[in-house]
Design a protein around this motif. Structure first.
Motif, PDB file in Angstrom:
ATOM      1  N   GLU A  80      97.018  -9.997 100.254  1.00  0.00           N
ATOM      2  CA  GLU A  80      96.402  -9.341  98.993  1.00  0.00           C
ATOM      3  C   GLU A  80      96.611  -8.026  99.031  1.00  0.00           C
ATOM      4  N   ASN A  81      96.189  -7.400 100.405  1.00  0.00           N
ATOM      5  CA  ASN A  81      96.336  -5.855 100.388  1.00  0.00           C
ATOM      6  C   ASN A  81      97.753  -5.470 100.321  1.00  0.00           C
ATOM      7  N   PHE A  82      98.811  -6.322 100.935  1.00  0.00           N
ATOM      8  CA  PHE A  82      99.942  -5.776 100.988  1.00  0.00           C
ATOM      9  C   PHE A  82     100.671  -5.850  99.331  1.00  0.00           C
ATOM     10  N   PHE A  83     100.262  -6.737  98.560  1.00  0.00           N
ATOM     11  CA  PHE A  83     100.568  -7.053  97.345  1.00  0.00           C
ATOM     12  C   PHE A  83      99.897  -5.838  96.230  1.00  0.00           C
ATOM     13  N   GLY A  84      98.809  -5.709  96.575  1.00  0.00           N
ATOM     14  CA  GLY A  84      98.154  -4.403  96.000  1.00  0.00           C
ATOM     15  C   GLY A  84      98.757  -3.118  96.183  1.00  0.00           C
ATOM     16  N   ILE A  85      99.258  -2.871  97.410  1.00  0.00           N
ATOM     17  CA  ILE A  85      99.886  -1.661  97.694  1.00  0.00           C
ATOM     18  C   ILE A  85     101.215  -1.624  97.119  1.00  0.00           C
ATOM     19  N   LEU A  86     101.829  -2.720  97.146  1.00  0.00           N
ATOM     20  CA  LEU A  86     103.346  -2.995  96.664  1.00  0.00           C
ATOM     21  C   LEU A  86     103.142  -2.696  95.019  1.00  0.00           C
ATOM     22  N   LYS A  87     102.171  -3.067  94.362  1.00  0.00           N
ATOM     23  CA  LYS A  87     102.223  -2.980  92.897  1.00  0.00           C
ATOM     24  C   LYS A  87     101.737  -1.495  92.611  1.00  0.00           C
ATOM     25  N   THR A  88     100.797  -0.796  93.464  1.00  0.00           N
ATOM     26  CA  THR A  88     100.392   0.449  93.133  1.00  0.00           C
ATOM     27  C   THR A  88     101.701   1.410  93.330  1.00  0.00           C
ATOM     28  N   GLU A  89     102.157   1.179  94.505  1.00  0.00           N
ATOM     29  CA  GLU A  89     102.910   2.225  95.053  1.00  0.00           C
ATOM     30  C   GLU A  89     104.458   2.175  94.360  1.00  0.00           C
ATOM     31  N   CYS A  90     104.872   0.944  93.871  1.00  0.00           N
ATOM     32  CA  CYS A  90     106.248   0.731  93.756  1.00  0.00           C
ATOM     33  C   CYS A  90     106.233   0.302  92.138  1.00  0.00           C
ATOM     34  N   ILE A  91     105.531  -0.856  91.784  1.00  0.00           N
ATOM     35  CA  ILE A  91     105.702  -1.440  90.625  1.00  0.00           C
ATOM     36  C   ILE A  91     105.200  -0.577  89.246  1.00  0.00           C
ATOM     37  N   TYR A  92     103.974  -0.488  89.275  1.00  0.00           N
ATOM     38  CA  TYR A  92     103.266   0.284  88.272  1.00  0.00           C
ATOM     39  C   TYR A  92     103.809   1.698  88.102  1.00  0.00           C
ATOM     40  N   ARG A  93     104.682   2.302  88.977  1.00  0.00           N
ATOM     41  CA  ARG A  93     105.003   3.639  88.532  1.00  0.00           C
ATOM     42  C   ARG A  93     106.375   3.538  87.809  1.00  0.00           C
ATOM     43  N   GLN A  94     106.935   2.522  87.470  1.00  0.00           N
ATOM     44  CA  GLN A  94     108.269   2.485  86.913  1.00  0.00           C
ATOM     45  C   GLN A  94     108.002   1.653  85.506  1.00  0.00           C
ATOM     46  N   LYS A  95     109.066   1.824  84.663  1.00  0.00           N
ATOM     47  CA  LYS A  95     109.338   1.285  83.549  1.00  0.00           C
ATOM     48  C   LYS A  95     110.357   0.287  83.787  1.00  0.00           C
ATOM     49  N   LEU A  96     110.194  -0.824  84.248  1.00  0.00           N
ATOM     50  CA  LEU A  96     111.378  -1.852  84.753  1.00  0.00           C
ATOM     51  C   LEU A  96     111.518  -2.551  83.404  1.00  0.00           C
ATOM     52  N   LYS A  97     113.055  -2.643  83.163  1.00  0.00           N
ATOM     53  CA  LYS A  97     113.310  -3.412  81.838  1.00  0.00           C
ATOM     54  C   LYS A  97     114.070  -4.619  82.291  1.00  0.00           C
ATOM     55  N   THR A  98     114.572  -5.056  83.446  1.00  0.00           N
ATOM     56  CA  THR A  98     115.055  -6.382  83.883  1.00  0.00           C
ATOM     57  C   THR A  98     114.469  -6.721  85.230  1.00  0.00           C
ATOM     58  N   PHE A  99     114.547  -8.233  85.463  1.00  0.00           N
ATOM     59  CA  PHE A  99     114.125  -8.728  86.610  1.00  0.00           C
ATOM     60  C   PHE A  99     115.261  -7.983  87.803  1.00  0.00           C
ATOM     61  N   GLN A 100     116.340  -7.744  87.561  1.00  0.00           N
ATOM     62  CA  GLN A 100     117.264  -7.261  88.544  1.00  0.00           C
ATOM     63  C   GLN A 100     116.748  -5.769  88.760  1.00  0.00           C
ATOM     64  N   GLN A 101     116.043  -5.272  88.046  1.00  0.00           N
ATOM     65  CA  GLN A 101     115.739  -3.867  88.418  1.00  0.00           C
ATOM     66  C   GLN A 101     114.215  -3.928  89.347  1.00  0.00           C
ATOM     67  N   ALA A 102     113.650  -4.811  88.927  1.00  0.00           N
ATOM     68  CA  ALA A 102     112.284  -5.124  89.810  1.00  0.00           C
ATOM     69  C   ALA A 102     112.778  -5.645  90.898  1.00  0.00           C
ATOM     70  N   ASN A 103     113.824  -6.652  91.325  1.00  0.00           N
ATOM     71  CA  ASN A 103     113.954  -7.416  92.741  1.00  0.00           C
ATOM     72  C   ASN A 103     114.558  -5.864  93.303  1.00  0.00           C
ATOM     73  N   ASP A 104     115.525  -5.236  92.648  1.00  0.00           N
ATOM     74  CA  ASP A 104     116.040  -4.008  93.610  1.00  0.00           C
ATOM     75  C   ASP A 104     115.080  -3.193  94.071  1.00  0.00           C
ATOM     76  N   LEU A 105     114.221  -2.813  93.210  1.00  0.00           N
ATOM     77  CA  LEU A 105     112.960  -1.691  93.634  1.00  0.00           C
ATOM     78  C   LEU A 105     112.128  -2.638  94.661  1.00  0.00           C
ATOM     79  N   ILE A 106     111.759  -3.728  94.687  1.00  0.00           N
ATOM     80  CA  ILE A 106     111.056  -4.481  95.502  1.00  0.00           C
ATOM     81  C   ILE A 106     111.823  -4.750  96.813  1.00  0.00           C
TER      82      ILE A 106
END
Length: 113
Positions: A80-106
């Motif tokens: 849960e800690n890792f997923f929280g950090i991933l979302k905060t530092e990575c996902i929520y800072r971006q405006k992702l339009k496609t699954f591929q963009q999200a996958n590449d970012l992850i």
């Protein structure tokens, strides 16, 4: 996430949660890592982890499955800690339009992590 060194052993992404996604991830982890001693795999109580296919796979590989208590996120705090950090530092800072963009970012983030 390996509790020995906090490394991400294996991961897969998909547009939906399925039993096969979990099974493929476990197989990938075991293909990549040399396991010494007993392996315990902790999860929540999602349908993927209570399926017969998951039970059969853990038995096949000699994995001891472990599950969180119902509604208790503290049992799975490391993940849960890792997923929280991933979302905060990575996902929520971006405006992702496609699954591929999200996958590449992850992919980039986990490689960095």
């Amino acid at each position: 996430r390996d509790l020995y060194d906090n490394s991400i052993v294996a991961y897969k992404t998909a547009t939906s949660q399925t039993v096969n996604l979990v099974l493929d991830t476990v197989r990938l982890a075991l293909k990549k890592e040399k396991v010494a001693g007993e392996l315990q795999l902790h999860s929540d109580q999602g349908f993927q982890y209570t399926s017969q296919a998951y039970f059969n796979l853990t038995k096949e590989y000699g994995i001891t499955p472990s599950m969180s208590r119902r509604g208790n996120c503290y049992d799975n705090a490391m993940a849960e800690n890792f997923f929280g950090i991933l979302k905060t530092e990575c996902i929520y800072r971006q405006k992702l339009k496609t699954f591929q963009q999200a996958n590449d970012l992850i992919d980039e983030y986990i490689h960095f992590y």
